[in-house]
Design an enzyme around this catalytic site. Structure first.
Site, short mmCIF file in Angstrom:
data_model
loop_
_atom_site.label_atom_id
_atom_site.label_comp_id
_atom_site.label_asym_id
_atom_site.label_seq_id
_atom_site.Cartn_x
_atom_site.Cartn_y
_atom_site.Cartn_z
N PRO A 2 36.79 36.66 37.96
CG PRO A 2 35.54 36.68 35.96
CD PRO A 2 36.21 37.70 36.87
CD GLU A 3 42.10 35.75 41.10
OE1 GLU A 3 43.07 34.91 41.24
OE2 GLU A 3 41.87 36.46 41.62
#
Length: 271
Positions: A2-3
């Site tokens: 997750p960015e």
DNA sequence: CTATAGACCTGACGGC
DNA sequence: TGCCGTCAGGTCTATA
């Protein structure tokens, strides 16, 4: 992994399910997920609080609670949040946040790297982050002045959350490809036109990522269990054995400061 | 200041 | 089949 676009998607999709709900309690199956305060105080202090807002800062998810506390969640590499009902037999659930309408939020994290905080002042956790790359305040001048302070590979600079918040390994590679900049170029060596291209490229790839509801390369899932599609549009990131969509040159894989890095050696020349 | 290594973790994968 | 080493990468910490 997750960015920013993945966390933004989770925030957006979780919002209608949890805003206005009261947390009745939390089940912790891996206490080290809680960074602050102690696990017992965390459990005690969170019970009975109403969820009044949901926000994001970099890769951090901010759950604003009644009484002024903020529940901060960082999914690190393999974390994901699932809404009710979770798939039968969902593995690696490290915490369950129970709500007053008999639904729950499930914190799934195979590698146990994810972290949670319950704090009165979110700045204690997110205070050192660089600017939000999608806000108007993130101007070309801001990016330029920050990068010029560092004589490190531009790829490493983009991954430094204190320089810009929210960019991770995938979107850094994508932004550098769009901007036609070699990942090992020193950050303070970019010309003004390169800086301009990079500034535009960062917004472009992050917005595309959000538009596609995130990239499901590995362990990223949306709260309803579906996947994002951003990875299907990646030009270089994780494109092992692929050809550059612009010039047909084989995508190269190198390590930059220990991080896997994909780029096109012809479009992103090291002069 | 920059760079590197190790720590945190476990699933996936290649080699034998 | 199964054991073993290696790799993945967000972030922090220690050390050169």
């Amino acid at each position: 992994m997750p960015e920013l676009p993945e966390v933004e998607t989770i925030k957006n999709e979780l919002t209608p399910h949890i805003i206005g709900r009261t947390i009745t309690g939390i089940d912790l199956f891996w206490e080290r997920t809680v960074r602050q305060p102690s696990a017992s105080e965390f459990r005690e202090r969170i019970a009975g609080k109403k969820i009044v807002g949901l926000g994001r800062r970099g890769k951090y998810l901010l759950v604003q609670l009644s009484g002024g506390d903020t529940l901060i969640i960082h999914l690190r590499m393999t974390g994901s949040l699932w809404q009710t009902p979770p798939p039968e037999g969902l593995k690696f659930v490290r915490a369950i946040i129970n709500l007053d309408n008999k639904t729950s939020i499930y914190f799934r994290d195979p590698r146990k790297f994810g972290k949670m905080w319950l704090v009165a002042d979110a700045d204690c956790v997110t205070g050192e982050l660089g600017p939000e790359p999608l806000l108007p305040a993130f101007t070309l001048e801001i990016l330029s002045s920050r990068l010029k302070r560092h004589h490190i590979p531009i790829k490493a600079a983009l991954l430094d959350q204190g320089i810009v918040a929210g960019v991770g390994n995938m979107y850094a590679d994508e932004a550098l490809f769009v901007a036609k900049i070699h990942p090992t170029r020193p950050a303070d060596s970019l010309t003004s036109s390169e800086m301009k291209r990079l500034h535009a490229a960062i917004s472009q790839v992050l917005l595309a990522g959000i538009g596609n509801k995130g990239a499901s390369i590995e362990n990223y899932y949306r709260p309803d269990g579906s996947k994002g599609t951003a990875h299907t549009e990646f030009k270089v990131a994780h494109q092992r054995d692929a050809l550059c969509p612009r010039c047909g040159t084989p995508i190269e894989y190198i390590k930059v400061r220990g991080r896997g890095t994909y780029f096109c050696p012809k479009c992103q020349k090291l002069k």
